[in-house]
Design an enzyme around this catalytic site. Structure first.
Site, short mmCIF file in Angstrom:
data_model
loop_
_atom_site.label_atom_id
_atom_site.label_comp_id
_atom_site.label_asym_id
_atom_site.label_seq_id
_atom_site.Cartn_x
_atom_site.Cartn_y
_atom_site.Cartn_z
N HIS A 63 0.78 -1.15 -0.09
CA HIS A 63 -0.08 -0.12 0.19
C HIS A 63 0.92 1.06 -0.03
O HIS A 63 0.39 2.30 -0.42
CB HIS A 63 -0.77 0.01 1.14
N HIS A 89 5.67 6.96 6.50
CA HIS A 89 5.25 6.45 5.25
C HIS A 89 4.82 7.57 4.32
O HIS A 89 4.34 8.65 4.38
CB HIS A 89 4.25 5.30 5.20
N HIS A 91 2.41 8.90 0.54
CA HIS A 91 1.24 8.75 -0.32
C HIS A 91 1.64 9.67 -1.52
O HIS A 91 2.15 10.77 -1.46
CB HIS A 91 -0.07 9.31 0.41
N HIS A 114 3.61 11.20 5.99
CA HIS A 114 2.99 10.82 7.24
C HIS A 114 3.62 10.09 8.40
O HIS A 114 4.53 9.23 8.10
CB HIS A 114 1.71 9.94 7.10
N THR A 195 -6.31 6.71 7.62
CA THR A 195 -6.75 6.93 6.43
C THR A 195 -6.78 5.48 5.56
O THR A 195 -7.33 5.65 4.18
CB THR A 195 -5.94 7.83 5.43
N THR A 196 -6.59 4.46 6.13
CA THR A 196 -6.50 3.09 5.56
C THR A 196 -7.39 2.08 6.51
O THR A 196 -7.38 2.57 7.84
CB THR A 196 -5.58 2.40 5.25
S1 BO1 Z 1 -2.39 7.07 7.98
O1 BO1 Z 1 -1.12 7.82 8.46
O2 BO1 Z 1 -3.63 7.54 8.60
N1 BO1 Z 1 -2.02 6.76 6.58
C1 BO1 Z 1 -2.22 5.42 8.60
C2 BO1 Z 1 -2.94 4.36 8.23
C3 BO1 Z 1 -2.69 3.04 8.89
C4 BO1 Z 1 -2.02 2.67 9.70
C5 BO1 Z 1 -0.98 3.92 10.34
C6 BO1 Z 1 -1.20 5.03 9.68
N2 BO1 Z 1 -2.02 1.49 10.11
C7 BO1 Z 1 -1.26 1.00 11.42
C8 BO1 Z 1 -1.64 -0.49 11.51
C9 BO1 Z 1 -0.93 -1.01 13.00
C10 BO1 Z 1 0.40 -0.78 12.96
C11 BO1 Z 1 0.73 0.96 12.82
C12 BO1 Z 1 1.93 1.39 12.96
O3 BO1 Z 1 -0.01 1.36 11.37
O4 BO1 Z 1 -2.69 -0.70 11.56
O5 BO1 Z 1 -0.94 -2.43 12.75
O6 BO1 Z 1 1.20 -0.96 14.26
O7 BO1 Z 1 2.89 0.91 11.93
ZN ZN Z 2 -0.78 7.69 5.66
#
Ligand code: BO1
Ligand code: ZN
Length: 254
Positions: A63, A89, A91, A114, A195-196
């Site tokens: 992703h 990460h 986008h 992010h 956001t996921t």
């Molecule tokens: S975001 O920054 O809103 N795009 C975003 C979306 C999903 C996650 C994190 C940030 N997922 C989570 C996972 C967890 C994990 C955590 C940190 O990220 O659901 O399992 O511990 O890596």
């Molecule tokens: Zn993100």
């Protein structure tokens, strides 16, 4: 379980009910409707200048590309509570169009970084993810500028090592704060979600006003190097903006 994709985003709420909630992210930031708050102090970060001897994991999860961060990286000020880093990460869009998640007055930027944090007063990260304000994300827009961004070069030059979904490599420590804008004093703040999927509605969002500039070549590399699930190019990994449902967006500046 867990088999979601950006092509399926209309169906996320079926398997992940929170994705259909009233505090979802990202949002459009309508700058004429934001509310200035003098309580919003500049964001201050601590512990980001990592020694090159420290190895960080960089992974393509299908992703996005994720850099795991040590919990010693903190937000020392700018929030009422302390937060500890988990990961960062990106986008992005495609050569055909931009790919930030948040938009400002309807404008989508080329990309978005992010940095994801948890509140350590919870018993575990899993707990924090379910507590109001248990998570924080610092977000900044990526935009094409005239020069290579040396801070992003640390990540981008190793992207080819994680071309396929599930691949992982290590990156030598560098100054992680360099990935964010120089000005951490001017930002928007609102309550939202991941956001996921799971889309948990526990994120205290900060979206910086100052953008981060990368060269055209660097943005292109980000847009064309990685593969997602089913070996397709990993592009346009952004969610569309969600309704505010009455939420207020605060601004740290006038
Ligand atoms: S975001 O920054 O809103 N795009 C975003 C979306 C999903 C996650 C994190 C940030 N997922 C989570 C996972 C967890 C994990 C955590 C940190 O990220 O659901 O399992 O511990 O890596
Ligand atoms: Zn993100």
């Amino acid at each position: 379980h867990g088999h979601w994709s950006y092509a399926d985003k209309d169906e996320w709420p079926l398997e992940f009910p929170d994705c259909g909630g009233q505090m979802q992210s990202p949002i459009n930031i309508d700058t004429n409707s934001t509310i200035f708050s003098r309580e919003l102090q500049p964001v201050v970060l601590a512990g980001y200048n990592l020694d090159p001897s420290e190895q960080l994991s960089l992974m393509n999860n299908g992703h996005t590309v994720v850099l795991r961060l040590p919990g010693s990286l903190t937000i020392a000020s700018g929030y009422p509570q302390e937060y500890r880093a988990m990961q960062l990460h990106l986008h992005w869009g495609s050569p055909e169009g931009p790919g930030s998640e948040h938009t400002v007055d309807g404008r989508r930027y080329d990309g978005e970084i992010h940095m994801v944090y948890y509140n350590p007063s919870s018993d575990s990260i899993k707990e924090a993810m379910r507590q109001p304000g248990g998570l924080a994300v610092l977000a900044a827009f990526l935009q094409v500028g005239p020069e290579d961004n040396v801070h992003y070069q640390h990540l981008l030059e190793q992207l080819h090592e994680v071309q396929e979904e599930g691949k992982e490599t290590t990156v030598a420590g560098f100054n992680i704060e360099g990935l964010l804008p120089a000005n951490l004093g001017r930002y928007y703040r609102y309550s939202g979600s991941l956001t996921t999927p799971s889309c948990y509605q526990t994120v205290n969002w900060t979206v910086f006003n100052q953008t981060v500039l990368l060269s055209k070549e660097q943005i292109s590399l980000l847009e064309t190097t990685l593969q997602g699930d089913d070996d397709k190019d990993l592009q346009n990994n952004f969610r569309l903006t969600q309704s505010l449902h009455g939420r207020k967006v605060l601004a740290s500046f006038q």
